[in-house]
Design a protein around this motif. Structure first.
Motif, PDB file in Angstrom:
ATOM      1  N   VAL A  34      -9.658 -25.846  14.945  1.00  0.00           N
ATOM      2  CA  VAL A  34      -9.578 -26.425  13.606  1.00  0.00           C
ATOM      3  C   VAL A  34     -10.877 -27.142  13.268  1.00  0.00           C
ATOM      4  N   ARG A  35     -11.442 -27.859  14.238  1.00  0.00           N
ATOM      5  CA  ARG A  35     -12.702 -28.573  13.999  1.00  0.00           C
ATOM      6  C   ARG A  35     -13.816 -27.591  13.672  1.00  0.00           C
ATOM      7  N   ASN A  36     -13.910 -26.494  14.426  1.00  0.00           N
ATOM      8  CA  ASN A  36     -14.965 -25.523  14.172  1.00  0.00           C
ATOM      9  C   ASN A  36     -14.778 -24.814  12.844  1.00  0.00           C
ATOM     10  N   ILE A  37     -13.559 -24.455  12.507  1.00  0.00           N
ATOM     11  CA  ILE A  37     -13.326 -23.749  11.241  1.00  0.00           C
ATOM     12  C   ILE A  37     -13.563 -24.664  10.044  1.00  0.00           C
ATOM     13  N   CYS A  38     -13.170 -25.922  10.160  1.00  0.00           N
ATOM     14  CA  CYS A  38     -13.250 -26.810   9.005  1.00  0.00           C
ATOM     15  C   CYS A  38     -14.620 -27.446   8.802  1.00  0.00           C
ATOM     16  N   ILE A  39     -15.305 -27.896   9.868  1.00  0.00           N
ATOM     17  CA  ILE A  39     -16.519 -28.683   9.641  1.00  0.00           C
ATOM     18  C   ILE A  39     -17.763 -28.140  10.312  1.00  0.00           C
ATOM     19  N   ASN A  40     -17.697 -27.044  11.034  1.00  0.00           N
ATOM     20  CA  ASN A  40     -18.906 -26.479  11.634  1.00  0.00           C
ATOM     21  C   ASN A  40     -19.759 -25.851  10.537  1.00  0.00           C
ATOM     22  N   PRO A  41     -21.031 -26.270  10.416  1.00  0.00           N
ATOM     23  CA  PRO A  41     -21.859 -25.726   9.336  1.00  0.00           C
ATOM     24  C   PRO A  41     -22.223 -24.257   9.530  1.00  0.00           C
ATOM     25  N   GLU A  42     -22.075 -23.710  10.716  1.00  0.00           N
ATOM     26  CA  GLU A  42     -22.412 -22.313  10.955  1.00  0.00           C
ATOM     27  C   GLU A  42     -21.244 -21.360  10.710  1.00  0.00           C
ATOM     28  N   VAL A  43     -20.050 -21.899  10.532  1.00  0.00           N
ATOM     29  CA  VAL A  43     -18.862 -21.067  10.289  1.00  0.00           C
ATOM     30  C   VAL A  43     -18.571 -21.081   8.800  1.00  0.00           C
ATOM     31  N   ARG A  44     -18.510 -19.899   8.225  1.00  0.00           N
ATOM     32  CA  ARG A  44     -18.223 -19.774   6.798  1.00  0.00           C
ATOM     33  C   ARG A  44     -17.015 -18.856   6.626  1.00  0.00           C
ATOM     34  N   VAL A  45     -15.925 -19.422   6.169  1.00  0.00           N
ATOM     35  CA  VAL A  45     -14.689 -18.671   6.036  1.00  0.00           C
ATOM     36  C   VAL A  45     -14.617 -17.958   4.688  1.00  0.00           C
ATOM     37  N   LEU A  46     -15.057 -18.625   3.639  1.00  0.00           N
ATOM     38  CA  LEU A  46     -14.986 -18.049   2.303  1.00  0.00           C
ATOM     39  C   LEU A  46     -16.102 -17.028   2.078  1.00  0.00           C
ATOM     40  N   LYS A  47     -15.814 -15.995   1.333  1.00  0.00           N
ATOM     41  CA  LYS A  47     -16.777 -14.924   1.085  1.00  0.00           C
ATOM     42  C   LYS A  47     -18.001 -15.421   0.315  1.00  0.00           C
ATOM     43  N   GLU A  48     -17.800 -16.351  -0.623  1.00  0.00           N
ATOM     44  CA  GLU A  48     -18.921 -16.890  -1.385  1.00  0.00           C
ATOM     45  C   GLU A  48     -19.914 -17.614  -0.480  1.00  0.00           C
ATOM     46  N   ASN A  49     -19.396 -18.334   0.506  1.00  0.00           N
ATOM     47  CA  ASN A  49     -20.280 -19.066   1.415  1.00  0.00           C
ATOM     48  C   ASN A  49     -21.004 -18.120   2.361  1.00  0.00           C
ATOM     49  N   ARG A  50     -20.348 -17.033   2.758  1.00  0.00           N
ATOM     50  CA  ARG A  50     -21.007 -16.076   3.653  1.00  0.00           C
ATOM     51  C   ARG A  50     -22.143 -15.355   2.955  1.00  0.00           C
ATOM     52  N   ALA A  51     -22.045 -15.175   1.665  1.00  0.00           N
ATOM     53  CA  ALA A  51     -23.083 -14.481   0.909  1.00  0.00           C
ATOM     54  C   ALA A  51     -24.364 -15.299   0.815  1.00  0.00           C
ATOM     55  N   ALA A  52     -24.284 -16.592   1.081  1.00  0.00           N
ATOM     56  CA  ALA A  52     -25.462 -17.454   0.967  1.00  0.00           C
ATOM     57  C   ALA A  52     -26.488 -17.158   2.061  1.00  0.00           C
ATOM     58  N   GLY A  53     -26.094 -16.533   3.141  1.00  0.00           N
ATOM     59  CA  GLY A  53     -27.021 -16.226   4.228  1.00  0.00           C
ATOM     60  C   GLY A  53     -27.230 -17.432   5.130  1.00  0.00           C
ATOM     61  N   ILE A  54     -28.400 -17.510   5.728  1.00  0.00           N
ATOM     62  CA  ILE A  54     -28.700 -18.609   6.647  1.00  0.00           C
ATOM     63  C   ILE A  54     -29.177 -19.810   5.843  1.00  0.00           C
ATOM     64  N   LEU A  55     -28.482 -20.904   5.995  1.00  0.00           N
ATOM     65  CA  LEU A  55     -28.848 -22.144   5.324  1.00  0.00           C
ATOM     66  C   LEU A  55     -29.566 -23.053   6.321  1.00  0.00           C
ATOM     67  N   GLU A  56     -30.589 -23.700   5.867  1.00  0.00           N
ATOM     68  CA  GLU A  56     -31.293 -24.653   6.723  1.00  0.00           C
ATOM     69  C   GLU A  56     -30.906 -26.057   6.303  1.00  0.00           C
ATOM     70  N   ASN A  57     -29.667 -26.385   6.570  1.00  0.00           N
ATOM     71  CA  ASN A  57     -29.139 -27.691   6.244  1.00  0.00           C
ATOM     72  C   ASN A  57     -29.068 -28.496   7.533  1.00  0.00           C
ATOM     73  N   PHE A  58     -30.187 -29.084   7.921  1.00  0.00           N
ATOM     74  CA  PHE A  58     -30.269 -29.766   9.201  1.00  0.00           C
ATOM     75  C   PHE A  58     -29.447 -31.045   9.230  1.00  0.00           C
ATOM     76  N   LYS A  59     -29.312 -31.702   8.094  1.00  0.00           N
ATOM     77  CA  LYS A  59     -28.544 -32.944   8.051  1.00  0.00           C
ATOM     78  C   LYS A  59     -27.065 -32.692   8.363  1.00  0.00           C
ATOM     79  N   GLU A  60     -26.515 -31.625   7.814  1.00  0.00           N
ATOM     80  CA  GLU A  60     -25.117 -31.286   8.085  1.00  0.00           C
ATOM     81  C   GLU A  60     -24.922 -30.889   9.545  1.00  0.00           C
ATOM     82  N   GLY A  61     -25.864 -30.127  10.100  1.00  0.00           N
ATOM     83  CA  GLY A  61     -25.789 -29.755  11.512  1.00  0.00           C
ATOM     84  C   GLY A  61     -25.898 -30.952  12.432  1.00  0.00           C
TER      85      GLY A  61
END
Length: 92
Positions: A34-61
C-alpha cells in the motif's frame, strides 16, 4: 464432519504463535504494498501519470526515502539491548 476435524486440528493453542507470525508477515507485506502504490514517486497507477514519462522530482523522492522511521533510527546504534551488550563487552 470435515469442518469439525479441521477446527480440531488447526485451532489448538500450539498453533496460535504460527497464526500470529503469519498475520504479522501478511500485515507487513500489505503495508509495504500500500505504501509503494500510494506514495512511491516511481509507481504510477493512473494512465495519465504514466504518460508523463520520467519525472525528475527529487524533492518527492527524498521525502519518500527519508521517512520518519529512518530519521528516528539514523543516530542510534544497531543494538537491541545496548546496556546489556555494554555490561558483557566492556571490561570495568
Amino acid at each position: 464432519m470435515v469442518s469439525s476435524d479441521v477446527v480440531r486440528r488447526w485451532l489448538r493453542p500450539e498453533v496460535y504463535p504460527l497464526f500470529a507470525t503469519l498475520g504479522l508477515a501478511v500485515g507487513i507485506c500489505g503495508f509495504s504494498l500500500v505504501r509503494n502504490i500510494c506514495i512511491n514517486p516511481e509507481v504510477r497507477v493512473l494512465k495519465e501519470n504514466r504518460a508523463a514519462g520520467i519525472l525528475e522530482n527529487f524533492k518527492e523522492g527524498e521525502r519518500y526515502a527519508e521517512h520518519s522511521l529512518r530519521k528516528f533510527v539514523r543516530g542510534k546504534s544497531p543494538e537491541i539491548m545496548p546496556n546489556l551488550n555494554r555490561f558483557f563487552a566492556d571490561p570495568k
